[in-house]
Design a protein around this motif. Sequence first.
Motif, PDB file in Angstrom:
ATOM      1  N   GLN A   1     -19.422  -1.652  39.115  1.00  0.00           N
ATOM      2  CA  GLN A   1     -20.580  -1.281  39.926  1.00  0.00           C
ATOM      3  C   GLN A   1     -21.646  -0.605  39.057  1.00  0.00           C
ATOM      4  O   GLN A   1     -22.815  -0.580  39.407  1.00  0.00           O
ATOM      5  CB  GLN A   1     -20.172  -0.327  41.059  1.00  0.00           C
ATOM      6  N   TYR A   2     -21.208  -0.039  37.930  1.00  0.00           N
ATOM      7  CA  TYR A   2     -22.097   0.619  36.974  1.00  0.00           C
ATOM      8  C   TYR A   2     -21.804   0.065  35.593  1.00  0.00           C
ATOM      9  O   TYR A   2     -20.713  -0.412  35.320  1.00  0.00           O
ATOM     10  CB  TYR A   2     -21.864   2.140  36.974  1.00  0.00           C
ATOM     11  N   VAL A   3     -22.796   0.167  34.719  1.00  0.00           N
ATOM     12  CA  VAL A   3     -22.620  -0.337  33.355  1.00  0.00           C
ATOM     13  C   VAL A   3     -23.221   0.664  32.374  1.00  0.00           C
ATOM     14  O   VAL A   3     -24.205   1.341  32.689  1.00  0.00           O
ATOM     15  CB  VAL A   3     -23.272  -1.737  33.172  1.00  0.00           C
ATOM     16  N   THR A   4     -22.597   0.745  31.216  1.00  0.00           N
ATOM     17  CA  THR A   4     -23.147   1.540  30.116  1.00  0.00           C
ATOM     18  C   THR A   4     -22.892   0.789  28.818  1.00  0.00           C
ATOM     19  O   THR A   4     -21.971  -0.033  28.735  1.00  0.00           O
ATOM     20  CB  THR A   4     -22.541   2.961  30.073  1.00  0.00           C
ATOM     21  N   PHE A   5     -23.716   1.071  27.840  1.00  0.00           N
ATOM     22  CA  PHE A   5     -23.574   0.474  26.514  1.00  0.00           C
ATOM     23  C   PHE A   5     -23.250   1.578  25.518  1.00  0.00           C
ATOM     24  O   PHE A   5     -23.840   2.659  25.578  1.00  0.00           O
ATOM     25  CB  PHE A   5     -24.871  -0.221  26.072  1.00  0.00           C
ATOM     26  N   ILE A   6     -22.332   1.299  24.626  1.00  0.00           N
ATOM     27  CA  ILE A   6     -21.994   2.231  23.559  1.00  0.00           C
ATOM     28  C   ILE A   6     -22.059   1.459  22.250  1.00  0.00           C
ATOM     29  O   ILE A   6     -21.542   0.341  22.151  1.00  0.00           O
ATOM     30  CB  ILE A   6     -20.597   2.845  23.768  1.00  0.00           C
ATOM     31  N   ASP A   7     -22.701   2.043  21.251  1.00  0.00           N
ATOM     32  CA  ASP A   7     -22.762   1.403  19.942  1.00  0.00           C
ATOM     33  C   ASP A   7     -21.406   1.491  19.262  1.00  0.00           C
ATOM     34  O   ASP A   7     -20.705   2.499  19.363  1.00  0.00           O
ATOM     35  CB  ASP A   7     -23.830   2.062  19.068  1.00  0.00           C
ATOM     36  N   SER A   8     -21.060   0.452  18.539  1.00  0.00           N
ATOM     37  CA  SER A   8     -19.711   0.348  17.962  1.00  0.00           C
ATOM     38  C   SER A   8     -19.472   1.304  16.809  1.00  0.00           C
ATOM     39  O   SER A   8     -18.331   1.505  16.407  1.00  0.00           O
ATOM     40  CB  SER A   8     -19.449  -1.085  17.509  1.00  0.00           C
ATOM     41  N   ASP A   9     -20.499   1.923  16.266  1.00  0.00           N
ATOM     42  CA  ASP A   9     -20.300   2.914  15.211  1.00  0.00           C
ATOM     43  C   ASP A   9     -20.407   4.335  15.761  1.00  0.00           C
ATOM     44  O   ASP A   9     -20.464   5.298  14.995  1.00  0.00           O
ATOM     45  CB  ASP A   9     -21.262   2.695  14.058  1.00  0.00           C
ATOM     46  N   ASP A  10     -20.423   4.470  17.086  1.00  0.00           N
ATOM     47  CA  ASP A  10     -20.451   5.776  17.741  1.00  0.00           C
ATOM     48  C   ASP A  10     -19.117   6.053  18.406  1.00  0.00           C
ATOM     49  O   ASP A  10     -18.272   5.183  18.524  1.00  0.00           O
ATOM     50  CB  ASP A  10     -21.548   5.826  18.809  1.00  0.00           C
ATOM     51  N   PHE A  11     -18.948   7.269  18.870  1.00  0.00           N
ATOM     52  CA  PHE A  11     -17.792   7.624  19.679  1.00  0.00           C
ATOM     53  C   PHE A  11     -18.269   8.596  20.758  1.00  0.00           C
ATOM     54  O   PHE A  11     -19.329   9.183  20.642  1.00  0.00           O
ATOM     55  CB  PHE A  11     -16.655   8.216  18.841  1.00  0.00           C
ATOM     56  N   VAL A  12     -17.488   8.702  21.815  1.00  0.00           N
ATOM     57  CA  VAL A  12     -17.875   9.556  22.943  1.00  0.00           C
ATOM     58  C   VAL A  12     -16.857  10.683  23.093  1.00  0.00           C
ATOM     59  O   VAL A  12     -15.680  10.519  22.808  1.00  0.00           O
ATOM     60  CB  VAL A  12     -18.000   8.749  24.250  1.00  0.00           C
ATOM     61  N   HIS A  13     -17.363  11.824  23.542  1.00  0.00           N
ATOM     62  CA  HIS A  13     -16.500  13.001  23.755  1.00  0.00           C
ATOM     63  C   HIS A  13     -15.807  12.912  25.085  1.00  0.00           C
ATOM     64  O   HIS A  13     -16.250  12.300  26.004  1.00  0.00           O
ATOM     65  CB  HIS A  13     -17.321  14.281  23.695  1.00  0.00           C
TER      66      HIS A  13
ATOM     67  N   CYS B   1     -14.271   4.327  17.825  1.00  0.00           N
ATOM     68  CA  CYS B   1     -15.091   4.087  19.009  1.00  0.00           C
ATOM     69  C   CYS B   1     -14.206   3.721  20.204  1.00  0.00           C
ATOM     70  O   CYS B   1     -14.312   4.316  21.276  1.00  0.00           O
ATOM     71  CB  CYS B   1     -16.099   2.981  18.729  1.00  0.00           C
ATOM     72  N   ILE B   2     -13.336   2.734  20.011  1.00  0.00           N
ATOM     73  CA  ILE B   2     -12.471   2.272  21.101  1.00  0.00           C
ATOM     74  C   ILE B   2     -11.565   3.404  21.579  1.00  0.00           C
ATOM     75  O   ILE B   2     -11.431   3.634  22.786  1.00  0.00           O
ATOM     76  CB  ILE B   2     -11.641   1.055  20.656  1.00  0.00           C
ATOM     77  N   GLU B   3     -10.944   4.098  20.665  1.00  0.00           N
ATOM     78  CA  GLU B   3     -10.031   5.176  21.046  1.00  0.00           C
ATOM     79  C   GLU B   3     -10.751   6.275  21.817  1.00  0.00           C
ATOM     80  O   GLU B   3     -10.198   6.835  22.765  1.00  0.00           O
ATOM     81  CB  GLU B   3      -9.319   5.721  19.817  1.00  0.00           C
ATOM     82  N   SER B   4     -11.975   6.579  21.438  1.00  0.00           N
ATOM     83  CA  SER B   4     -12.712   7.619  22.159  1.00  0.00           C
ATOM     84  C   SER B   4     -13.006   7.194  23.596  1.00  0.00           C
ATOM     85  O   SER B   4     -12.998   8.023  24.506  1.00  0.00           O
ATOM     86  CB  SER B   4     -14.013   7.977  21.422  1.00  0.00           C
ATOM     87  N   ILE B   5     -13.226   5.921  23.806  1.00  0.00           N
ATOM     88  CA  ILE B   5     -13.466   5.419  25.165  1.00  0.00           C
ATOM     89  C   ILE B   5     -12.171   5.433  25.969  1.00  0.00           C
ATOM     90  O   ILE B   5     -12.149   5.855  27.126  1.00  0.00           O
ATOM     91  CB  ILE B   5     -14.074   3.999  25.111  1.00  0.00           C
ATOM     92  N   LEU B   6     -11.085   5.011  25.369  1.00  0.00           N
ATOM     93  CA  LEU B   6      -9.803   4.963  26.067  1.00  0.00           C
ATOM     94  C   LEU B   6      -9.284   6.345  26.438  1.00  0.00           C
ATOM     95  O   LEU B   6      -8.505   6.483  27.377  1.00  0.00           O
ATOM     96  CB  LEU B   6      -8.766   4.222  25.219  1.00  0.00           C
ATOM     97  N   LYS B   7      -9.713   7.388  25.744  1.00  0.00           N
ATOM     98  CA  LYS B   7      -9.242   8.754  25.998  1.00  0.00           C
ATOM     99  C   LYS B   7     -10.029   9.476  27.091  1.00  0.00           C
ATOM    100  O   LYS B   7      -9.756  10.648  27.364  1.00  0.00           O
ATOM    101  CB  LYS B   7      -9.291   9.564  24.708  1.00  0.00           C
ATOM    102  N   GLN B   8     -10.961   8.804  27.726  1.00  0.00           N
ATOM    103  CA  GLN B   8     -11.755   9.453  28.775  1.00  0.00           C
ATOM    104  C   GLN B   8     -10.873   9.838  29.959  1.00  0.00           C
ATOM    105  O   GLN B   8      -9.881   9.169  30.250  1.00  0.00           O
ATOM    106  CB  GLN B   8     -12.883   8.523  29.233  1.00  0.00           C
TER     107      GLN B   8
END
Length: 96
Positions: A84-96, A21-28
């Motif tokens: 200025q903006y906020v989003t929530f990501i579940d800790s068992d998910d990952f983002v593309h 999860c963390i790595e997918s966020i850091l790779k944005q």
Amino acid sequence: MDELISVIVPVYNVEQYIARCIESILKQTYTNFELILVDDGSPDQAGKICDEYAAMDKRITVIHQKNKGLSAARNAGLSIMRGQYVTFIDSDDFVH
């Protein structure tokens, strides 16, 4: 767009998923964000993993609290966010 985005991830009992999860966020490709990881009293090593990532990336902040549930974990993140903006990501998910 160069506004700061706050990404809040409640963390509880997700030792096997949190690194992905963390790595997918850091790779944005958009890099002006703060990542707030809220360890909600996790009984496994998830909180320690969060601390290890925070030591490697200054955009990461970790909050450790007693278990209060998902909404309280999200609210803890909201209480310190600077974006200025906020989003929530579940800790068992990952983002593309």
